[in-house]
Design an enzyme around this catalytic site. Sequence first.
Site, short mmCIF file in Angstrom:
data_model
loop_
_atom_site.label_atom_id
_atom_site.label_comp_id
_atom_site.label_asym_id
_atom_site.label_seq_id
_atom_site.Cartn_x
_atom_site.Cartn_y
_atom_site.Cartn_z
N LEU A 460 35.24 3.34 61.78
CA LEU A 460 36.38 2.54 61.36
C LEU A 460 37.69 3.04 61.93
O LEU A 460 38.61 2.28 62.14
CB LEU A 460 36.48 2.52 59.82
CG LEU A 460 35.28 1.96 59.07
CD1 LEU A 460 35.49 2.12 57.57
CD2 LEU A 460 35.06 0.50 59.42
N SER A 467 37.00 11.59 61.67
CA SER A 467 36.74 10.17 61.79
C SER A 467 36.33 9.58 60.45
O SER A 467 35.89 10.29 59.54
CB SER A 467 35.62 9.92 62.82
OG SER A 467 35.97 10.48 64.07
N LYS A 482 34.60 9.81 55.18
CA LYS A 482 35.56 10.59 55.96
C LYS A 482 34.89 11.89 56.40
O LYS A 482 34.51 12.72 55.56
CB LYS A 482 36.80 10.89 55.12
CG LYS A 482 37.93 11.56 55.87
CD LYS A 482 39.14 11.69 54.95
CE LYS A 482 40.33 12.28 55.69
NZ LYS A 482 41.50 12.38 54.79
N ASP A 579 52.59 12.02 51.74
CA ASP A 579 52.32 11.32 53.00
C ASP A 579 52.14 9.83 52.74
O ASP A 579 51.27 9.19 53.32
CB ASP A 579 51.07 11.89 53.69
CG ASP A 579 51.02 11.50 55.17
OD1 ASP A 579 52.09 11.21 55.74
OD2 ASP A 579 49.93 11.46 55.74
#
Length: 749
Positions: A460, A467, A482, A579
């Site tokens: 994805l 990744s 993940k 973030d």
Amino acid sequence: MRITFFASLLLFTNTIFISFSFAIAGINKESPLSIGQTLSSSNGVYELGFFSFNNSENHYLGIWFKGIIPRVVVWVANRENPVTDSTANLAISSNASLLLYNGKHGVAWSSGETLASNGSRAELSDTGNLIVIDNFSGRTLWQSFDHLGDTMLPFSALMYNLATGEKQVLTSWKSYTNPAVGDFVLQITTQVPTQALTMRGSKPYWRSGPWAKTRNFKLPRIVITSKGSLEISRHSGTDWVLNFVAPAHSCDYYGVCGPFGICVKSVCKCFKGFIPKYIEEWKRGNWTDGCVRRTKLHCQENSTKKDANFFHPVANIKPPDFYEFASAVDAEGCYKICLHNCSCLAFSYIHGIGCLIWNQDFMDTVQFSAGGEILSIRLARSELGGNKRKKTITASIVSLSLFLILGSTAFGFWRYRVKHNASQDAPKYDLEPQDVSGSYLFEMNTIQTATNNFSLSNKLGQGGFGSVYKGKLQDGKEIAVKRLSSSSGQGKEEFMNEIVLISKLQHKNLVRILGCCIEGEERLLIYEFMLNKSLDTFLFDSRKRLEIDWPKRFDIIQGIARGIHYLHRDSCLKVIHRDLKVSNILLDEKMNPKISDFGLARMYQGTEYQDNTRRVVGTLGYMSPEDILEIISGEKISRFSYGKEEKTLIAYAWESWCETGGVDLLDKDVADSCRPLEVERCIQIGLLCVQHQPADRPNTLELMSMLTTTSDLPSPKQPTFVVHWRDDESSSKDLITVNEMTKSVILGR
């Protein structure tokens, strides 16, 4: 496609339309429409009458926006044959045909034969449609919307009747002062799903890409200009605002890079696994012959062997032409359809459309910097670069052995330094399975099966720490995995943060972690799968942004605020995300926002108010106030072009707030659905969140109250961002963003 916003007088700024007129109520056998008379719609928006250009004797019968100067004509009856006689008039015959008489010169234009009628009249509807109505039955016998010119209004439509072959298209004028049929035609294609296509003669000139059935463009005016530009505009105040223009960039022109070529920022490239067909021509910038495959495919249907072909995903793509629709319920089904069809060269599963496959050369492919779709192209497995010749392998063994011996020594020393530093600088917990309270530990083979052994077709996105893959468990549940990169120097800390934090956090506006996998050096996080990807894929995509109107955007803003309030005040742990940005806001199947990517988050005690850390991290503030402005405007925070100036979005928001209360900051694509008071309130809140003094900024509790009530808000002061942006650009960069630390780019959760 790219959306460009700027004020414009559009098309006829330098052209003078001459007409002096008085209104009539309607057109019938006893009351024709003569030069000097007009027929208005009942709502006063449109007007029918005669006009000419620059004192010319040539007169045209047309429809225009009433009361708007300069006049903008939206339909012309006698495009090819202007009338020159001062006694010219539009009459209606006994058989309900409209006839435009050019005085003694006869009929200059006719609407053609209609159904039999014992009496009829002509009216101009509130939608700008000239209609002939039967006096007795009230049925419409003829309408101008069935005979479009260069303009499409909100209730008119392009059409292609597959049964009869009949088409409704837009045809350009020859020039700004000559409405005769020009060189360009805008039409929709017969493909499923359809797309808009501009033709120049018999050759394609521009293509929109496939449209989702659910997309509804309620825009005031769509025009194909005499130069071949498709322009979508709306009238605002005294000006026309151009919402969209195409082609606007060299990549927009059809097929500029040839077959299997891909246009990226005005430069043509070949897809991975392809090379220029004629290298010397390609070097000279002649790209029209395109690219050819480097390694021939050897396809075996239903093959599962390791030496079979593989699919390489390419992100942010305008899908190429010549696609076919395949009935697949999800991306995995789309992949399988293409995998088991040797003639299938690529596939793409697009939200709102479904599965598209390509059996022909890729033509007219563009890669955007953001947005677009994922195109998975079929390549020979040798393109992975993993198969080396035996001679090369043999020649490398001695060198590799020596390297391993030296490398082992260096690695041991490096591990000692890392552990020594980590004991002083890293969080005070170890990466052990028992630390993951409330989460389920998955077996590695379970995740490998779910992700097809982490195949590229399931990938994805790629981030700084590894990744993300899509997977499907045996019970049919879709997941996002993940996978921490072993080469990441900082990734383990972020990985541990996400496990410890998210496993203890439960809120409808936070992404839910399903578990993790810790096996050897592998570190995996397993999340719930988000069907609609991330918020930025909608906001910064010229087509998808139309799917989130203002009420939905306001719901998203409130949802993000609820999630942050939970993290700061209501959760068992006090968490600062650090973030937060629109790419870290995921959307579920109902478009509910969910905050993701806690790799940089920090826990603090209830008595602590400072986040003490040496690490430079993402966005400033509680709710990332820039997020509010990005969601409202549909523009990225880093740079915002307005006219000839380039400034930060916050700087423009401040100027807009001072001048107009901020309403012109709103994304024009959602203006029809906006609630002005809500928009102004959100902009004011966004400016309050970027105040220089912390005491002037709202906390999360105050933020929630501001967003859910109508109480008076404090007036914002000029943000520091605005004061210093031009004086010290390096300083402003430190203030505005350090998004180089973004931890993942996820395109398809």
